[in-house]
Design an enzyme around this catalytic site. Structure first.
Site, PDB file in Angstrom:
ATOM      1  N   HIS A 103    -109.017 -72.102  73.565  1.00 51.66           N
ATOM      2  CA  HIS A 103    -109.961 -72.845  74.394  1.00 51.66           C
ATOM      3  C   HIS A 103    -111.015 -73.536  73.548  1.00 51.66           C
ATOM      4  O   HIS A 103    -111.502 -74.615  73.907  1.00 51.66           O
ATOM      5  CB  HIS A 103    -110.626 -71.900  75.408  1.00 51.66           C
ATOM      6  CG  HIS A 103    -109.881 -71.811  76.696  1.00 51.66           C
ATOM      7  ND1 HIS A 103    -109.928 -70.713  77.511  1.00 51.66           N
ATOM      8  CD2 HIS A 103    -109.055 -72.694  77.320  1.00 51.66           C
ATOM      9  CE1 HIS A 103    -109.179 -70.918  78.578  1.00 51.66           C
ATOM     10  NE2 HIS A 103    -108.644 -72.108  78.486  1.00 51.66           N
ATOM     11  N   GLU A 155     -83.091 -76.915  76.091  1.00 52.92           N
ATOM     12  CA  GLU A 155     -83.827 -76.196  75.045  1.00 52.92           C
ATOM     13  C   GLU A 155     -82.951 -75.153  74.353  1.00 52.92           C
ATOM     14  O   GLU A 155     -83.385 -74.508  73.392  1.00 52.92           O
ATOM     15  CB  GLU A 155     -85.081 -75.545  75.628  1.00 52.92           C
ATOM     16  CG  GLU A 155     -84.832 -74.745  76.889  1.00 52.92           C
ATOM     17  CD  GLU A 155     -86.119 -74.380  77.619  1.00 52.92           C
ATOM     18  OE1 GLU A 155     -87.163 -74.252  76.966  1.00 52.92           O
ATOM     19  OE2 GLU A 155     -86.076 -74.225  78.857  1.00 52.92           O
ATOM     20  N   ASP A 194     -88.716 -75.062  71.941  1.00 52.01           N
ATOM     21  CA  ASP A 194     -87.708 -74.007  71.858  1.00 52.01           C
ATOM     22  C   ASP A 194     -86.421 -74.495  71.207  1.00 52.01           C
ATOM     23  O   ASP A 194     -85.767 -73.755  70.476  1.00 52.01           O
ATOM     24  CB  ASP A 194     -87.402 -73.437  73.236  1.00 52.01           C
ATOM     25  CG  ASP A 194     -88.377 -72.333  73.637  1.00 52.01           C
ATOM     26  OD1 ASP A 194     -89.050 -71.792  72.743  1.00 52.01           O
ATOM     27  OD2 ASP A 194     -88.468 -72.026  74.835  1.00 52.01           O
ATOM     28  N   CYS A 234     -90.248 -83.130  76.908  1.00 55.96           N
ATOM     29  CA  CYS A 234     -91.534 -82.510  77.251  1.00 55.96           C
ATOM     30  C   CYS A 234     -92.032 -81.571  76.164  1.00 55.96           C
ATOM     31  O   CYS A 234     -93.027 -80.873  76.356  1.00 55.96           O
ATOM     32  CB  CYS A 234     -91.438 -81.784  78.589  1.00 55.96           C
ATOM     33  SG  CYS A 234     -90.136 -80.524  78.663  1.00 55.96           S
TER      34      CYS A 234
END
Length: 577
Positions: A191, A435, A459, A506
């Protein structure tokens, strides 16, 4: 001059004086209490939690007043942690049952939970351990009577150095005073890194032990948040070079804004889609504001991770509908069904422990095994499809049998909703993530049945190279530009197009400047990336001719290593510089 290498967490350049934040190791004594003191100790703990909550709510109010919605969302989660039964009630139980002091009870409880999360393989979830430790330290400081350190009280702009920065520390940095930071620990998905990117502060994380002995207060330093370099006491030539780079960056940022409402078009007029990866409704709203042309990946597992029980159909429907409404009825929204299990533990599912969760019981494998849970999600997606151009995507598909079984359950959900008179798009597109190498190799078979592919390179790379992407010693293997990976991508795109289907990507590769020319040349239709990468990618795309990139891509496929591919791109594609 000395140069340190870390992880590029927030792009940009900062030149200034170093300020080293001293961080004393947290030492919590374990004290056995007399039984008659336990009620008083619980009350002392509850008072500390209440005081920490008031402090957090003050930070939250400040961020809301400044219209910093994304940062405010993080602190809403911090406030919720102070209401978490597992964290708070377990600490009280330890005080009473083990007769422990509040500091040790709370510290050990929070560290147990943070340690469990930090051991997960998913980088986003693993970095959430920092949030628990941030909240924990705030409560412990109240118990110990220690004031929080102020990080932005410098009289002149500084570059901050620390072991680590808590999200609450980072969110309160004043960019006018703290112009960049570097930390010993941390990852790009923490974060603190996310907040640094949102407020425009260049940042480098994960430098390691070298930071302890290399930087002193007052030294002139350069932070290169784009490459992960820290220069200490740079020479005049390096200073001049980075001052020039700062000016060029400002010009680029102004130029990127001109692409905000423009189509994603190559120099020779070929249009593709530049869309965003998201994990929440807030992410979707930010993606729309950042120029994304839709959503290429909605990671729905976060709806499950943020809940104490399986999310209901109504709750999921509401989230999917809001994402669709953030863009409009025609904009493509690809919703991935839940990729849970294995490394993403959900206590309420009682999933088995596994030695190798990346190759384990997860994603579509769980969904097919627990069809009721799966159908609930599919019903929610189908209901939301009446409000936008939603598409459904199944993750971790390895065999045609898995695809057919998932599609069958989707068809059952369609039939149930139709019979109940509930609106939906019966022609909703359904596809799979590529993937697993087996799916890439059999792409020609899958392409005859699915509506689209989306290549999950994060992946796909690790499975192709047999290298855990979270193992820093194997970083040289986890490179999406490796020709073996590129050849699989080429195979998937060719199979999709031969069957009249579209293909997206993606994984993080979709937004990388060295990869974009190759992917354009191979014919990728949709590029999905972080929202902040959309405008730079669109600006680069506008300079590239797809026809020219076809030859570049074919040449890259014939090379022998990722290093050779990267060097070739840098030599032959001048637009990436």
């Amino acid at each position: 001059m000395m140069m340190l290498q870390g992880i590029a967490a927030s792009p940009g350049y900062a030149i200034g004086r170093a300020k080293v934040l001293s961080t004393k190791a947290l030492e919590i004594d374990k004290i056995k209490l007399d039984s008659h003191l336990l009620d008083e100790e619980v009350a002392r703990f509850e008072a500390a939690v209440a005081a920490a909550r008031i402090e957090l709510e003050a930070v939250l109010s400040k961020l809301v007043a400044q219209n910093k919605e994304h940062e405010a969302e993080i602190f809403e989660a911090h406030v919720m942690l102070l209401e978490d039964e597992e964290l708070i009630d377990r600490s009280k139980e330890l005080i009473k049952e083990e007769q422990l002091n509040a500091e040790y009870a709370f510290y050990s409880t929070s560290e147990d939970i943070a340690g469990l999360i930090s051991g997960l393989d998913d980088p986003y979830l693993r970095e959430r351990a920092a949030d628990i430790r941030d909240v924990s330290l705030r409560v412990l400081n109240k118990l110990r009577g220690v004031a929080s350190a102020s990080l932005d009280d410098a009289s002149q702009p500084i570059v901050l150095f620390a072991d680590d920065l808590a999200p609450s520390d980072t969110a309160q940095l004043d960019p006018g005073k703290v112009i960049g930071f570097a930390t010993k620990a941390g990852g790009r998905t923490s974060h603190s890194a996310i907040i640094a990117r949102s407020i425009g502060i260049p940042a480098i994380v994960g430098i390691g032990a070298a930071l302890d002995i290399s930087v002193k207060d007052g030294q002139t330093v350069i932070i290169d948040g784009s490459e992960g370099h820290v220069y200490i006491d740079p020479d005049e030539a390096t200073l001049a070079r980075y001052r020039q780079m700062q000016q060029e960056q400002l010009k680029r940022q102004e130029q990127y804004q001109t692409y905000l409402n423009q189509p994603s078009m190559s120099a020779d007029g070929v249009q593709v889609e530049l869309v965003a990866n998201i994990g929440s409704v807030k992410d979707a709203e930010q993606a729309a504001a950042s120029g994304a042309e839709g959503i290429g990946l909605f990671r729905t597992e976060f709806l499950y991770m943020d809940a104490e029980e399986l999310p209901s159909e109504e709750m999921q429907f509401d989230a999917y509908r809001k994402v669709a409404e953030a863009f409009g009825p025609e904009t493509p929204i690809v919703i991935r069904t839940s990729d849970i299990g294995g490394d993403k533990e959900l206590a309420y599912l009682n999933l088995p422990k596994e030695d190798n969760p990346f190759l384990g019981y997860r994603a579509i494998r769980i969904c097919l095994d627990r069809a009721d849970m799966f159908k609930t999600q599919l019903r929610a997606i189908l209901r939301a499809s009446a409000f936008g151009n939603l598409k459904v995507m199944f993750p971790m598909v390895a065999t045609l049998g898995e695809w057919r079984q998932a599609k069958s359950i989707l068809d059952e959900a369609k039939q149930e909703l139709t019979e109940a008179g509930i609106a939906l798009n019966r022609n909703i597109e359904a596809g799979i993530m590529i993937e697993i190498p087996a799916a890439a190799i059999l792409a020609d078979k899958f392409a005859k049945e699915v509506d689209f592919f989306s290549i999950g390179t994060n992946d796909l790379v690790q499975y192709t190279m047999a290298a855990d992407r979270m193992n820093p010693k194997l970083g040289y293997l986890n490179d999406p530009l490796h020709p073996a990976v590129l050849q699989l991508i080429d195979r998937v795109i060719a199979a999709a197009h031969a069957n009249g289907k579209w293909v997206g990507m993606c994984g993080e590769m979709a937004g990388q400047k060295h990869a974009l020319p190759i992917l354009l040349g191979l014919g990728l239709d949709e590029f999905s990336m972080s929202a902040s990468a959309v405008l730079p990618a669109r600006a680069l795309l506008a300079k590239l001719s797809k026809q020219n990139m076809k030859a570049i891509a074919q040449a890259a496929l014939e090379l022998g290593s990722a290093e050779e591919v990267r060097a070739y791109i840098e030599e032959h594609v001048s637009e990436i510089h």
